[in-house]
Design a protein around this motif. Structure first.
Motif, PDB file in Angstrom:
ATOM      1  N   MET A  98       0.822  -1.213   0.000  1.00  0.00           N
ATOM      2  CA  MET A  98       0.000   0.000   0.000  1.00  0.00           C
ATOM      3  C   MET A  98       0.860   1.268   0.000  1.00  0.00           C
ATOM      4  N   GLY A  99       2.065   1.192   0.548  1.00  0.00           N
ATOM      5  CA  GLY A  99       2.943   2.351   0.591  1.00  0.00           C
ATOM      6  C   GLY A  99       3.810   2.513  -0.641  1.00  0.00           C
ATOM      7  N   ARG A 100       3.734   1.596  -1.575  1.00  0.00           N
ATOM      8  CA  ARG A 100       4.562   1.664  -2.781  1.00  0.00           C
ATOM      9  C   ARG A 100       4.184   2.893  -3.611  1.00  0.00           C
ATOM     10  N   PRO A 101       5.149   3.736  -3.947  1.00  0.00           N
ATOM     11  CA  PRO A 101       4.849   4.940  -4.726  1.00  0.00           C
ATOM     12  C   PRO A 101       4.460   4.584  -6.162  1.00  0.00           C
ATOM     13  N   VAL A 102       3.499   5.352  -6.685  1.00  0.00           N
ATOM     14  CA  VAL A 102       3.037   5.161  -8.063  1.00  0.00           C
ATOM     15  C   VAL A 102       3.534   6.311  -8.919  1.00  0.00           C
ATOM     16  N   ALA A 103       3.281   7.521  -8.447  1.00  0.00           N
ATOM     17  CA  ALA A 103       3.720   8.711  -9.175  1.00  0.00           C
ATOM     18  C   ALA A 103       3.961   9.821  -8.154  1.00  0.00           C
ATOM     19  N   GLY A 104       5.184  10.125  -7.897  1.00  0.00           N
ATOM     20  CA  GLY A 104       5.511  11.185  -6.934  1.00  0.00           C
ATOM     21  C   GLY A 104       5.095  10.772  -5.538  1.00  0.00           C
ATOM     22  N   ALA A 105       4.273  11.616  -4.911  1.00  0.00           N
ATOM     23  CA  ALA A 105       3.805  11.339  -3.550  1.00  0.00           C
ATOM     24  C   ALA A 105       2.569  10.442  -3.538  1.00  0.00           C
ATOM     25  N   VAL A 106       2.032  10.118  -4.687  1.00  0.00           N
ATOM     26  CA  VAL A 106       0.842   9.267  -4.771  1.00  0.00           C
ATOM     27  C   VAL A 106       1.270   7.805  -4.669  1.00  0.00           C
ATOM     28  N   ASN A 107       0.660   7.089  -3.716  1.00  0.00           N
ATOM     29  CA  ASN A 107       0.994   5.674  -3.552  1.00  0.00           C
ATOM     30  C   ASN A 107      -0.239   4.810  -3.828  1.00  0.00           C
TER      31      ASN A 107
END
Length: 151
Positions: A98-107
């Motif tokens: 759940m904490g894995r970043p997707v784009a910048g600060a968005v996880n």
């Protein structure tokens, strides 16, 4: 005072005809001082509203509207509950995922949380569409029929 004592209860509450039909029992009091017929008014008495609503409720058309509602509402509510519980379970048991970043600060957790909002709006749209296409017309016809029978 009870009906057999010669008295009646004052009617309180919303003027919803279904409320009266569903809540009638031996403990309910019917009519009040304002609902007693005038002398000589026997010829223009209203039909028994409770009996009409009970007949409509027991009828096939009403049961079909309820069946259509249940066929949509229960599975949809169950699916939403499962999605919400999966989100909470993933947040508790897989914090690394759940904490894995997707784009910048968005996880992943933020996207899944926004997915909950999207699911809510999608369910609202689907419910309104289902009601419009599968239940509204039948319910309106049933309502008109019931009102005609009550008059």
């Amino acid at each position: 005072m009870d009906v057999h004592d010669g008295g009646g209860a004052v009617r309180l509450g919303v003027q919803d005809p279904w409320t009266e039909a569903l809540a009638v029992g031996p403990w309910e009091e019917h009519g009040g001082p304002s609902q007693r017929p005038e002398p000589g008014a026997a010829a223009r008495q209203e039909p028994d509203r409770t009996a009409v609503y009970r007949q409509v409720q027991a009828g096939e058309a009403f049961q079909e509207v309820r069946r259509r509602y249940r066929r949509f509402a229960f599975p949809a509510a169950g699916a939403c509950l499962v999605c919400y519980l999966l989100y909470v379970t993933a947040a508790i048991t897989a914090p690394g995922l759940m904490g894995r970043p997707v784009a910048g600060a968005v996880n992943v957790a933020m996207l899944a949380g926004l997915g909950q909002f999207a699911m809510t709006f999608l369910l609202t749209w689907a419910y309104a569409r289902h009601a419009r296409l599968r239940r509204d017309r039948a319910a309106l016809e049933l309502r008109w029929d019931t009102q005609e029978r009550v008059r």
